[in-house]
Design a protein around this motif. Structure first.
Motif, mmCIF file in Angstrom:
data_model
loop_
_atom_site.group_PDB
_atom_site.id
_atom_site.type_symbol
_atom_site.label_atom_id
_atom_site.label_comp_id
_atom_site.label_asym_id
_atom_site.label_seq_id
_atom_site.Cartn_x
_atom_site.Cartn_y
_atom_site.Cartn_z
ATOM 1 N N GLY A 192 35.575 17.367 31.036
ATOM 2 C CA GLY A 192 35.303 16.398 32.101
ATOM 3 C C GLY A 192 36.496 16.097 32.979
ATOM 4 N N ALA A 193 37.635 16.702 32.704
ATOM 5 C CA ALA A 193 38.823 16.453 33.518
ATOM 6 C C ALA A 193 38.704 17.096 34.901
ATOM 7 C CB ALA A 193 40.077 16.962 32.819
ATOM 8 N N ILE A 194 37.846 18.097 35.025
ATOM 9 C CA ILE A 194 37.614 18.775 36.305
ATOM 10 C C ILE A 194 36.129 18.644 36.627
ATOM 11 C CG2 ILE A 194 37.641 20.987 37.521
ATOM 12 C CD1 ILE A 194 39.977 21.781 35.628
ATOM 13 N N VAL A 195 35.830 18.130 37.820
ATOM 14 C CA VAL A 195 34.450 17.978 38.280
ATOM 15 C C VAL A 195 34.367 18.623 39.653
ATOM 16 C CG1 VAL A 195 32.613 16.353 38.846
ATOM 17 C CG2 VAL A 195 34.231 15.810 37.009
ATOM 18 N N LEU A 196 33.457 19.589 39.805
ATOM 19 C CA LEU A 196 33.334 20.327 41.056
ATOM 20 C C LEU A 196 31.874 20.334 41.500
ATOM 21 C CD1 LEU A 196 35.154 23.264 42.309
ATOM 22 C CD2 LEU A 196 32.721 23.650 42.032
ATOM 23 N N ASP A 212 42.683 12.692 34.697
ATOM 24 C CA ASP A 212 43.987 12.542 34.061
ATOM 25 C C ASP A 212 44.334 13.701 33.128
ATOM 26 O OD1 ASP A 212 44.350 10.126 35.328
ATOM 27 O OD2 ASP A 212 43.476 8.974 33.673
ATOM 28 N N GLY A 213 43.363 14.344 32.544
ATOM 29 C CA GLY A 213 43.628 15.401 31.580
ATOM 30 C C GLY A 213 44.284 16.638 32.151
ATOM 31 N N VAL A 214 44.149 16.881 33.453
ATOM 32 C CA VAL A 214 44.709 18.116 34.002
ATOM 33 C C VAL A 214 46.227 18.102 34.012
ATOM 34 C CG1 VAL A 214 42.694 18.682 35.398
ATOM 35 C CG2 VAL A 214 44.539 17.352 36.400
ATOM 36 N N ASP A 215 46.847 16.937 33.932
ATOM 37 C CA ASP A 215 48.314 16.911 33.935
ATOM 38 C C ASP A 215 48.898 17.474 32.644
ATOM 39 O OD1 ASP A 215 47.562 14.807 32.330
ATOM 40 O OD2 ASP A 215 48.952 13.364 33.200
ATOM 41 N N ARG A 216 48.066 17.640 31.623
ATOM 42 C CA ARG A 216 48.530 18.237 30.372
ATOM 43 C C ARG A 216 48.241 19.730 30.312
ATOM 44 N NH1 ARG A 216 45.859 13.449 27.083
ATOM 45 N NH2 ARG A 216 44.345 13.945 28.655
ATOM 46 N N MET A 217 47.673 20.266 31.380
ATOM 47 C CA MET A 217 47.338 21.689 31.433
ATOM 48 C C MET A 217 48.345 22.416 32.307
ATOM 49 S SD MET A 217 43.227 21.276 32.015
ATOM 50 C CE MET A 217 42.872 23.010 31.960
ATOM 51 N N LYS A 218 48.485 23.686 32.054
ATOM 52 C CA LYS A 218 49.346 24.527 32.883
ATOM 53 C C LYS A 218 48.614 24.797 34.202
ATOM 54 C CE LYS A 218 51.309 26.723 28.849
ATOM 55 N NZ LYS A 218 51.329 27.937 28.039
ATOM 56 N N PRO A 219 49.346 24.975 35.297
ATOM 57 C CA PRO A 219 48.690 25.228 36.590
ATOM 58 C C PRO A 219 47.729 26.405 36.571
ATOM 59 C CG PRO A 219 50.996 24.731 36.944
ATOM 60 C CD PRO A 219 50.800 24.849 35.447
ATOM 61 N N ASP A 220 48.084 27.498 35.878
ATOM 62 C CA ASP A 220 47.168 28.637 35.850
ATOM 63 C C ASP A 220 45.908 28.320 35.050
ATOM 64 O OD1 ASP A 220 48.717 28.622 33.504
ATOM 65 O OD2 ASP A 220 48.545 30.779 33.240
ATOM 66 N N VAL A 240 44.519 25.256 34.998
ATOM 67 C CA VAL A 240 43.738 24.421 35.915
ATOM 68 C C VAL A 240 43.006 25.309 36.916
ATOM 69 C CG1 VAL A 240 43.846 22.643 37.704
ATOM 70 C CG2 VAL A 240 45.266 22.427 35.660
ATOM 71 N N ALA A 241 43.714 26.281 37.479
ATOM 72 C CA ALA A 241 43.100 27.186 38.453
ATOM 73 C C ALA A 241 41.953 27.967 37.813
ATOM 74 C CB ALA A 241 44.146 28.141 39.021
ATOM 75 N N ALA A 242 42.161 28.479 36.607
ATOM 76 C CA ALA A 242 41.113 29.244 35.924
ATOM 77 C C ALA A 242 39.906 28.361 35.622
ATOM 78 C CB ALA A 242 41.665 29.865 34.632
ATOM 79 N N GLN A 243 40.161 27.121 35.219
ATOM 80 C CA GLN A 243 39.067 26.180 34.939
ATOM 81 C C GLN A 243 38.271 25.877 36.209
ATOM 82 O OE1 GLN A 243 37.998 24.626 32.106
ATOM 83 N NE2 GLN A 243 39.368 25.869 30.880
ATOM 84 N N MET A 255 37.959 27.780 38.908
ATOM 85 C CA MET A 255 37.196 28.964 39.310
ATOM 86 C C MET A 255 35.989 29.182 38.391
ATOM 87 S SD MET A 255 38.493 29.859 42.072
ATOM 88 C CE MET A 255 37.503 31.316 42.313
ATOM 89 N N ALA A 256 36.154 28.981 37.097
ATOM 90 C CA ALA A 256 35.029 29.123 36.171
ATOM 91 C C ALA A 256 33.968 28.064 36.464
ATOM 92 C CB ALA A 256 35.522 29.014 34.724
ATOM 93 N N CYS A 257 34.421 26.862 36.753
ATOM 94 C CA CYS A 257 33.510 25.766 37.098
ATOM 95 C C CYS A 257 32.732 26.114 38.375
ATOM 96 C CB CYS A 257 34.337 24.501 37.269
ATOM 97 S SG CYS A 257 33.414 22.970 37.232
ATOM 98 N N LEU A 258 33.431 26.666 39.362
ATOM 99 C CA LEU A 258 32.792 27.077 40.618
ATOM 100 C C LEU A 258 31.725 28.131 40.365
ATOM 101 C CD1 LEU A 258 32.590 27.149 43.721
ATOM 102 C CD2 LEU A 258 34.479 28.792 43.690
ATOM 103 N N ARG A 259 32.053 29.135 39.560
ATOM 104 C CA ARG A 259 31.079 30.200 39.277
ATOM 105 C C ARG A 259 29.855 29.659 38.534
ATOM 106 N NH1 ARG A 259 35.965 33.051 38.726
ATOM 107 N NH2 ARG A 259 36.032 32.650 36.500
ATOM 108 N N ARG A 260 30.063 28.758 37.581
ATOM 109 C CA ARG A 260 28.926 28.164 36.867
ATOM 110 C C ARG A 260 28.060 27.350 37.819
ATOM 111 N NH1 ARG A 260 32.847 26.896 33.075
ATOM 112 N NH2 ARG A 260 32.679 24.680 33.578
ATOM 113 N N ALA A 261 28.691 26.587 38.703
ATOM 114 C CA ALA A 261 27.930 25.777 39.663
ATOM 115 C C ALA A 261 27.120 26.670 40.596
ATOM 116 C CB ALA A 261 28.872 24.875 40.459
#
Length: 176
Positions: A44-48, A63-71, A73-76, A78-84
């Protein structure tokens, strides 16, 4: 041979059928324009959200994305976009069936969306399985099995020492 009255009746019925079909296609177009799909990732940290065109209209990073690496976040994202977009094709297909029915034109619209946004390979329910990610807890992204490459250290830069005479030599130079 058909009588003139029968021909006129057939033309009137044909016109009515064409007008009815045009109204259904117009209703389908309006309904498709209203379709949007929202997907989440990383717990739920990324909503698209994507519009009926498949183009993202909203992206929220929690808030959860600040604990993730930038790559990650980007992969999440893009995967979220494809699922949507995959869900969008399903939703548009449902709208077309509800408004137009099984008409060839409606099937062509639904097929175009399925062609533009095909199902994701190997996914039955359009969601990847959750895996444990040591950096973030539960996430849709599997941990990277290869460690990041290290950047070689740069050679030290030798500092040159300026003398007071060096400071005075530019003193009389114009500013521009």
């Amino acid at each position: 041979m058909d009588s003139p009255d029968e021909v006129e009746r057939m033309i009137t019925e044909w016109r009515a059928g064409v007008a009815e079909q045009a109204e259904r296609f117009d209703a389908a177009r309006r309904a498709i324009d209203e379709v949007s799909v929202t997907e989440t990732a990383a717990g739920g940290a990324i909503v698209l959200t994507v519009a009926s065109s498949g183009i993202p209209t909203d992206l929220r990073l929690g808030d959860g994305v600040d604990r993730m690496k930038p790559d990650q976040v980007a992969a999440q994202i893009m995967a979220c976009l494809r699922r949507a977009q995959t869900r969008l094709a399903d939703r548009v297909g449902s709208v077309v069936v509800d408004t137009i029915g099984d008409a060839a034109g409606g099937q062509a619209i639904a097929e175009e969306y399925r062609h533009r946004f095909p199902p994701l390979p190997g996914e039955d329910d359009h969601r990847p399985p959750l895996v444990e990610n040591a950096d973030f807890g539960l996430s849709d992204l599997a941990p990277d099995p290869t460690p990041p490459a290290t950047v070689p250290a740069a050679a030290p830069v030798r500092a040159t020492r300026r003398t007071p005479a060096d400071d005075d030599e530019d003193w009389d130079a114009p500013l521009w």
